[in-house]
Design a protein around this motif. Structure first.
Motif, short mmCIF file in Angstrom:
data_model
loop_
_atom_site.label_atom_id
_atom_site.label_comp_id
_atom_site.label_asym_id
_atom_site.label_seq_id
_atom_site.Cartn_x
_atom_site.Cartn_y
_atom_site.Cartn_z
N ILE A 186 0.84 -1.21 0.00
CA ILE A 186 0.00 0.00 0.00
C ILE A 186 0.87 1.25 0.00
CG2 ILE A 186 -1.61 1.34 1.39
CD1 ILE A 186 -2.89 -1.30 2.26
N LEU A 187 1.91 1.24 0.82
CA LEU A 187 2.81 2.40 0.88
C LEU A 187 3.50 2.64 -0.45
CD1 LEU A 187 4.43 1.88 4.40
CD2 LEU A 187 2.69 3.55 3.75
N LEU A 188 3.89 1.57 -1.13
CA LEU A 188 4.60 1.71 -2.40
C LEU A 188 3.72 2.32 -3.48
CD1 LEU A 188 6.67 -1.61 -2.61
CD2 LEU A 188 7.45 0.65 -1.91
N ARG A 189 2.47 1.87 -3.55
CA ARG A 189 1.62 2.33 -4.64
C ARG A 189 0.79 3.56 -4.29
NH1 ARG A 189 -1.22 -2.28 -2.74
NH2 ARG A 189 -3.37 -1.83 -2.10
N SER A 190 0.80 3.99 -3.04
CA SER A 190 -0.01 5.14 -2.66
C SER A 190 0.60 6.45 -3.12
CB SER A 190 -0.21 5.17 -1.14
OG SER A 190 1.04 5.29 -0.47
N VAL A 191 1.91 6.47 -3.32
CA VAL A 191 2.60 7.69 -3.79
C VAL A 191 2.70 7.62 -5.31
CG1 VAL A 191 4.70 9.07 -3.65
CG2 VAL A 191 3.90 7.81 -1.63
N PRO A 192 2.19 8.61 -6.05
CA PRO A 192 2.27 8.59 -7.52
C PRO A 192 3.71 8.52 -8.00
CG PRO A 192 0.73 10.28 -6.76
CD PRO A 192 1.46 9.77 -5.55
#
Length: 274
Positions: free
Chosen positions: A127-133
């Motif tokens: 989640i952390l990896l994909r939450s930042v564009p």
């Protein structure tokens, strides 16, 4: 008049859901300040018309085509290298995040406490990896490693690792688990049960989604070029700043060909793996 037997019993709930959807959508339209009428305003149509008129004919001089080829190859290299690194991160993360691959669930009928903690930790990381564009990652890496394609590769690798890991885990869980369970109960190891019981049923969907994400990575690498990550995007930004519409048209046509290439590649791989 229709009889009660011929009426659709789901017509009422569908109508209610449609009305609720419109009610909930209206505040979103207001917050987004959507105003379609501005597109037909005379000043807007004249400005767009003059801008699009400069697109024809596309630039095709030798020097520009040489530069375009180099930028296209760099864009493909950024997307492919970023996806390769993302796969290296996503595959083990998806195995950790997938509950269906837990042997404790097969043996005991419920997941173990330690395995459940590991799965939640893996999901939080994804989640952390994909939450930042990816463009935000690109801005950070441009500051860290400087201008160039390295920032784009690292930004794609991090963001797409989170996306691929999540979807891969869901695909593994959606596959029929009976072959894997039979192999596990027959004494097969964890890796063998996965490779022969789960992977054959998931490989076509995994390949299709991976190629689609590679296509998205090509588009993302173009966008990240606007912040100095190299490739077609950086050249597109320069041409747009110089109002070189013919060069922009040639690059957009090249980008269209790249998307068509990715679509044909996906179809070919799905036919081979079907």
């Amino acid at each position: 008049m229709l009889s009660s037997e011929k009426r659709d019993p789901a017509a009422g709930p569908r109508l209610l859901l449609s009305v609720l959807a419109i009610i909930l959508l209206w505040p979103g339209i207001q917050l987004s300040e959507l105003n379609v009428s501005v597109l037909v305003h005379p000043d807007s149509t004249q400005s767009m018309g003059s801008f699009l008129e400069s697109f024809w004919p596309p630039a095709r001089d030798k020097d520009f085509l040489t530069l375009l080829l180099a930028a296209t190859l760099q864009t493909l290299a950024i997307a492919t290298a970023g996806m390769s690194l993302a796969l290296l991160l996503a595959m083990p993360a998806s195995l950790l995040a997938s509950r269906a691959l837990s042997f404790s669930k097969v043996d005991q009928g419920r997941p173990g406490t330690l395995g459940e903690c590991v799965r939640w930790l893996a999901r939080i990381v994804l989640i952390l990896l994909r939450s930042v564009p990816e463009i935000v990652w690109a801005l950070l890496f441009v500051r860290a490693v400087g201008l160039g394609p390295t920032a784009g590769v690292m930004a794609i690798a991090i963001t797409y690792a989170g996306m691929l890991g999540k979807v891969y885990a869901e695909i593994f869980e959606s596959v029929d688990q009976r072959p894997r369970q039979a192999l596990a109960q027959a004494g097969a190891g964890r890796l063998a049960a996965f490779c022969y019981g789960v992977l054959p049923g998931a490989i076509a969907e995994l390949t299709s989604y991976t190629v689609y994400r590679w296509e998205c990575a090509v588009r993302a690498s173009v966008v990240m070029g606007f912040v100095g990550a190299g490739g077609l995007g950086q050249q597109l930004d320069l041409s747009m700043r110089m109002f070189a519409g013919a060069e922009v048209a040639s690059m957009l046509l090249t980008f269209l060909l790249l998307v068509l290439l990715a679509d044909q590649l996906s179809r070919l791989l799905r036919k081979r793996l079907a």
